[in-house]
Motif scaffolding. Structure first.
Motif, PDB file in Angstrom:
ATOM      1  N   THR A   1     -54.234  56.289  59.056  1.00 51.53           N
ATOM      2  CA  THR A   1     -53.835  56.420  60.459  1.00 51.53           C
ATOM      3  C   THR A   1     -53.119  55.154  60.911  1.00 51.53           C
ATOM      4  O   THR A   1     -53.425  54.056  60.459  1.00 51.53           O
ATOM      5  N   ARG A   2     -52.175  55.377  61.799  1.00 50.47           N
ATOM      6  CA  ARG A   2     -51.442  54.246  62.381  1.00 50.47           C
ATOM      7  C   ARG A   2     -50.955  54.658  63.755  1.00 50.47           C
ATOM      8  O   ARG A   2     -50.372  55.724  63.939  1.00 50.47           O
TER       9      ARG A   2
ATOM     10  N   LYS B   1     -52.551  46.962  60.533  1.00 54.15           N
ATOM     11  CA  LYS B   1     -52.477  47.952  61.608  1.00 54.15           C
ATOM     12  C   LYS B   1     -52.611  49.378  61.077  1.00 54.15           C
ATOM     13  O   LYS B   1     -53.093  50.258  61.768  1.00 54.15           O
ATOM     14  N   THR B   2     -52.151  49.600  59.863  1.00 58.47           N
ATOM     15  CA  THR B   2     -52.304  50.910  59.235  1.00 58.47           C
ATOM     16  C   THR B   2     -53.674  50.940  58.573  1.00 58.47           C
ATOM     17  O   THR B   2     -53.984  50.097  57.740  1.00 58.47           O
ATOM     18  N   LYS B   3     -54.488  51.882  58.980  1.00 57.53           N
ATOM     19  CA  LYS B   3     -55.863  51.998  58.473  1.00 57.53           C
ATOM     20  C   LYS B   3     -55.912  53.008  57.340  1.00 57.53           C
ATOM     21  O   LYS B   3     -55.467  54.143  57.502  1.00 57.53           O
ATOM     22  N   VAL B   4     -56.473  52.601  56.212  1.00 55.92           N
ATOM     23  CA  VAL B   4     -56.636  53.472  55.059  1.00 55.92           C
ATOM     24  C   VAL B   4     -58.128  53.647  54.821  1.00 55.92           C
ATOM     25  O   VAL B   4     -58.839  52.679  54.562  1.00 55.92           O
ATOM     26  N   ASN B   5     -58.597  54.890  54.917  1.00 55.81           N
ATOM     27  CA  ASN B   5     -59.996  55.205  54.700  1.00 55.81           C
ATOM     28  C   ASN B   5     -60.135  55.887  53.344  1.00 55.81           C
ATOM     29  O   ASN B   5     -59.610  56.977  53.137  1.00 55.81           O
ATOM     30  N   ALA B   6     -60.828  55.217  52.427  1.00 58.24           N
ATOM     31  CA  ALA B   6     -61.031  55.732  51.072  1.00 58.24           C
ATOM     32  C   ALA B   6     -62.535  55.880  50.845  1.00 58.24           C
ATOM     33  O   ALA B   6     -63.209  54.924  50.484  1.00 58.24           O
ATOM     34  N   GLU B   7     -63.047  57.080  51.068  1.00 55.08           N
ATOM     35  CA  GLU B   7     -64.475  57.328  50.852  1.00 55.08           C
ATOM     36  C   GLU B   7     -64.774  57.388  49.361  1.00 55.08           C
ATOM     37  O   GLU B   7     -64.025  57.983  48.589  1.00 55.08           O
ATOM     38  N   ASP B   8     -65.870  56.765  48.972  1.00 59.69           N
ATOM     39  CA  ASP B   8     -66.276  56.752  47.571  1.00 59.69           C
ATOM     40  C   ASP B   8     -66.394  58.171  47.010  1.00 59.69           C
ATOM     41  O   ASP B   8     -66.942  59.062  47.658  1.00 59.69           O
TER      42      ASP B   8
ATOM     43  N   MET C   1     -52.204  60.690  58.210  1.00 62.53           N
ATOM     44  CA  MET C   1     -51.837  61.144  56.873  1.00 62.53           C
ATOM     45  C   MET C   1     -53.110  61.476  56.101  1.00 62.53           C
ATOM     46  O   MET C   1     -54.073  60.711  56.117  1.00 62.53           O
ATOM     47  N   HIS C   2     -53.080  62.599  55.430  1.00 62.51           N
ATOM     48  CA  HIS C   2     -54.161  63.008  54.546  1.00 62.51           C
ATOM     49  C   HIS C   2     -53.502  63.150  53.180  1.00 62.51           C
ATOM     50  O   HIS C   2     -52.626  64.004  53.000  1.00 62.51           O
ATOM     51  N   ILE C   3     -53.896  62.312  52.238  1.00 59.80           N
ATOM     52  CA  ILE C   3     -53.276  62.295  50.914  1.00 59.80           C
ATOM     53  C   ILE C   3     -54.321  62.732  49.894  1.00 59.80           C
ATOM     54  O   ILE C   3     -55.422  62.182  49.855  1.00 59.80           O
ATOM     55  N   ILE C   4     -53.962  63.717  49.077  1.00 63.70           N
ATOM     56  CA  ILE C   4     -54.879  64.241  48.066  1.00 63.70           C
ATOM     57  C   ILE C   4     -54.306  63.951  46.676  1.00 63.70           C
ATOM     58  O   ILE C   4     -53.135  64.220  46.407  1.00 63.70           O
TER      59      ILE C   4
END
Length: 156
Positions: A19-20, A4-11, A117-120
């Motif tokens: 997002t959740r 349910k929690t989506k993690v988008n990791a662009e190359d 969430m935006h994690i750097i």
């Protein structure tokens, strides 16, 4: 089973977008990040310190299933109730670097909300290391627990 929690990791990027959506009003979702007693329940961690204010710090202690204790800590850079938290996050005693987290809380309806969430990360290697240890699955499981714990408050 789809998380349910989506993690988008662009190359090639030093960031993750997470997002959740929750079946919780935004104030209860935020409370899960604000109140130590609730946070301990859904994260399965001990809150040693949680100063919810600009320039406040936080410190948690977690015990792995194997009995290994490790610390999590950081500094809160911005804290606006029901809107956002900007903080650093560090796993103490590991090779993982410090990360910067932007948490934004969004009301979708009166009874539903979204966490963005935006994690750097400092390096691509740090980001990839978090992904390899199952961060996406772990975060989704933690958010499932958050919804379960906080849903009980909704009924009160």
């Amino acid at each position: 089973m789809e998380l349910k929690t989506k993690v988008n990791a662009e190359d090639g990027k030093l960031e993750l977008k997470v997002t959740r959506e929750f079946d919780l009003p935004v104030d209860l979702l935020f409370k899960a990040y604000e109140e130590p007693e609730i946070l301990e329940q859904w994260m399965g961690t001990k809150v040693l310190k949680l100063e919810n204010r600009k320039h406040g710090s936080w410190q948690f202690e977690t015990t792995s299933p194997q009995g290994y204790k490790f610390g999590l800590s950081g500094v809160i850079h911005e804290f606006i109730p029901n809107v956002k938290i900007i903080r650093t996050f560090e796993m103490e005693g590991t090779s993982f670097g410090v990360q910067l987290e932007f948490l934004e809380f969004e009301a979708l309806t009166e009874d539903t909300s979204r966490l963005n969430m935006h994690i750097i990360y400092r390096s691509l290697e740090d980001r990839e290391q978090y992904l390899k240890i199952g961060m996406a699955r772990g975060m989704s499981l933690a958010h499932n627990q958050l919804e379960k714990v906080v849903s009980k408050l909704k009924k009160q």
